[in-house]
Design a protein around this motif. Structure first.
Motif, short mmCIF file in Angstrom:
data_model
loop_
_atom_site.label_atom_id
_atom_site.label_comp_id
_atom_site.label_asym_id
_atom_site.label_seq_id
_atom_site.Cartn_x
_atom_site.Cartn_y
_atom_site.Cartn_z
N GLU A 95 -25.96 47.23 23.36
CA GLU A 95 -26.98 48.27 23.15
C GLU A 95 -28.39 47.70 23.30
O GLU A 95 -29.25 48.32 23.94
CB GLU A 95 -26.82 48.88 21.75
N TRP A 96 -28.62 46.52 22.73
CA TRP A 96 -29.95 45.90 22.76
C TRP A 96 -30.36 45.59 24.20
O TRP A 96 -31.53 45.68 24.55
CB TRP A 96 -29.94 44.64 21.90
N ALA A 97 -29.40 45.25 25.05
CA ALA A 97 -29.68 44.91 26.45
C ALA A 97 -30.00 46.13 27.30
O ALA A 97 -30.59 46.00 28.37
CB ALA A 97 -28.50 44.16 27.05
N GLY A 98 -29.59 47.32 26.85
CA GLY A 98 -29.88 48.52 27.62
C GLY A 98 -28.67 49.30 28.07
O GLY A 98 -28.77 50.20 28.90
N GLY A 99 -27.49 48.94 27.56
CA GLY A 99 -26.28 49.68 27.89
C GLY A 99 -25.75 49.39 29.28
O GLY A 99 -26.20 48.47 29.98
N ASP A 125 -34.15 37.78 33.76
CA ASP A 125 -35.61 37.75 33.63
C ASP A 125 -36.27 38.75 34.57
O ASP A 125 -37.17 39.49 34.18
CB ASP A 125 -36.15 36.35 33.90
N GLU A 126 -35.82 38.76 35.82
CA GLU A 126 -36.41 39.66 36.82
C GLU A 126 -36.22 41.13 36.42
O GLU A 126 -37.11 41.95 36.67
CB GLU A 126 -35.78 39.41 38.19
N PRO A 168 -33.88 41.99 27.53
CA PRO A 168 -34.60 41.50 26.36
C PRO A 168 -34.71 39.97 26.39
O PRO A 168 -33.76 39.27 26.74
CB PRO A 168 -33.74 41.96 25.19
N ASP A 169 -35.89 39.48 26.03
CA ASP A 169 -36.09 38.03 26.03
C ASP A 169 -36.44 37.51 24.64
O ASP A 169 -36.90 36.39 24.49
CB ASP A 169 -37.15 37.62 27.05
N PRO A 213 -35.83 35.78 21.13
CA PRO A 213 -35.02 34.59 20.90
C PRO A 213 -33.59 34.89 20.43
O PRO A 213 -32.65 34.20 20.81
CB PRO A 213 -35.78 33.80 19.84
N GLU A 214 -33.43 35.92 19.62
CA GLU A 214 -32.11 36.22 19.07
C GLU A 214 -31.15 36.72 20.16
O GLU A 214 -30.01 36.26 20.25
CB GLU A 214 -32.21 37.25 17.94
N PHE A 215 -31.61 37.65 20.99
CA PHE A 215 -30.76 38.15 22.06
C PHE A 215 -30.43 37.04 23.05
O PHE A 215 -29.27 36.82 23.39
CB PHE A 215 -31.40 39.33 22.81
N ARG A 216 -31.46 36.33 23.50
CA ARG A 216 -31.21 35.30 24.51
C ARG A 216 -30.34 34.18 23.96
O ARG A 216 -29.51 33.63 24.68
CB ARG A 216 -32.53 34.76 25.07
N SER A 217 -30.49 33.86 22.70
CA SER A 217 -29.64 32.84 22.09
C SER A 217 -28.17 33.26 22.16
O SER A 217 -27.30 32.47 22.56
CB SER A 217 -30.06 32.62 20.64
#
Length: 160
Positions: free
Chosen positions: A14-18, A104-105, A109-110, A112-116
């Motif tokens: 969900e956080w990434a955009g589905g 990134d392009e 979401p960037d 820290p929690e999502f990317r980790s």
């Protein structure tokens, strides 16, 4: 007294955009893969559905709908697809590098929690793929459950 101020923590999916975010991510990513001198020989014979299957697999692992499973996919089946591919650490690192570049392009979401959590899953999954790619067969139960990846130690999105 019950805490009524609880917040529902979104899944990584969900956080990434589905699903649209995952389908676009893997579609753009595999364009890069096919243009990459190291990875193109490994992926040049992939089926037209490969991009969507991988998008659905990763989305499901990160808390999305069970589209991959409902399409007949399984974790055991994903493992089987990597057998005898003889992937190297160089292949793995380049695959992750291109996927993160694409993320990134596309402005996934960037925080820290999502990317980790996202990078942790990519590291885990690609390292298993390399191990399995150097096997000719895998013995064991075929009903291995799909991985389920969450926020991990950070516990949710950045609230700074």
């Amino acid at each position: 007294m019950e805490n009524t101020n609880t917040q529902t923590i979104p899944t990584l999916y969900e956080w990434a955009g589905g699903m649209p975010a995952f389908e676009k991510l893997f579609n753009n990513f595999y364009d890069k893969v096919l243009a990459d001198p190291l990875l193109e020989p490994v992926f040049k014979h992939m089926s037209p559905e490969h991009r969507q299957h991988v998008a659905h697999f990763v989305a499901e692992v990160l808390g999305g709908p069970k589209m991959y499973s409902e399409e007949g996919g399984s974790h055991f089946g994903m493992i089987q697809k990597h057998l005898s591919k003889h992937l190297t650490e160089q292949h793995r690192k380049r695959w992750v590098e291109l996927l993160l570049q694409t993320a990134d392009e596309l402005e996934l979401p960037d925080d820290p929690e999502f990317r980790s959590a996202f990078v942790a899953y990519l590291e885990w999954g690609t390292r298993i793929a390399v191990i399995n790619s150097n096997e000719e067969q895998i013995d064991g139960p075929q009903d291995i459950p799909m991985p389920q990846w969450g926020w991990g130690v950070p516990g949710g999105p950045y609230q700074g």
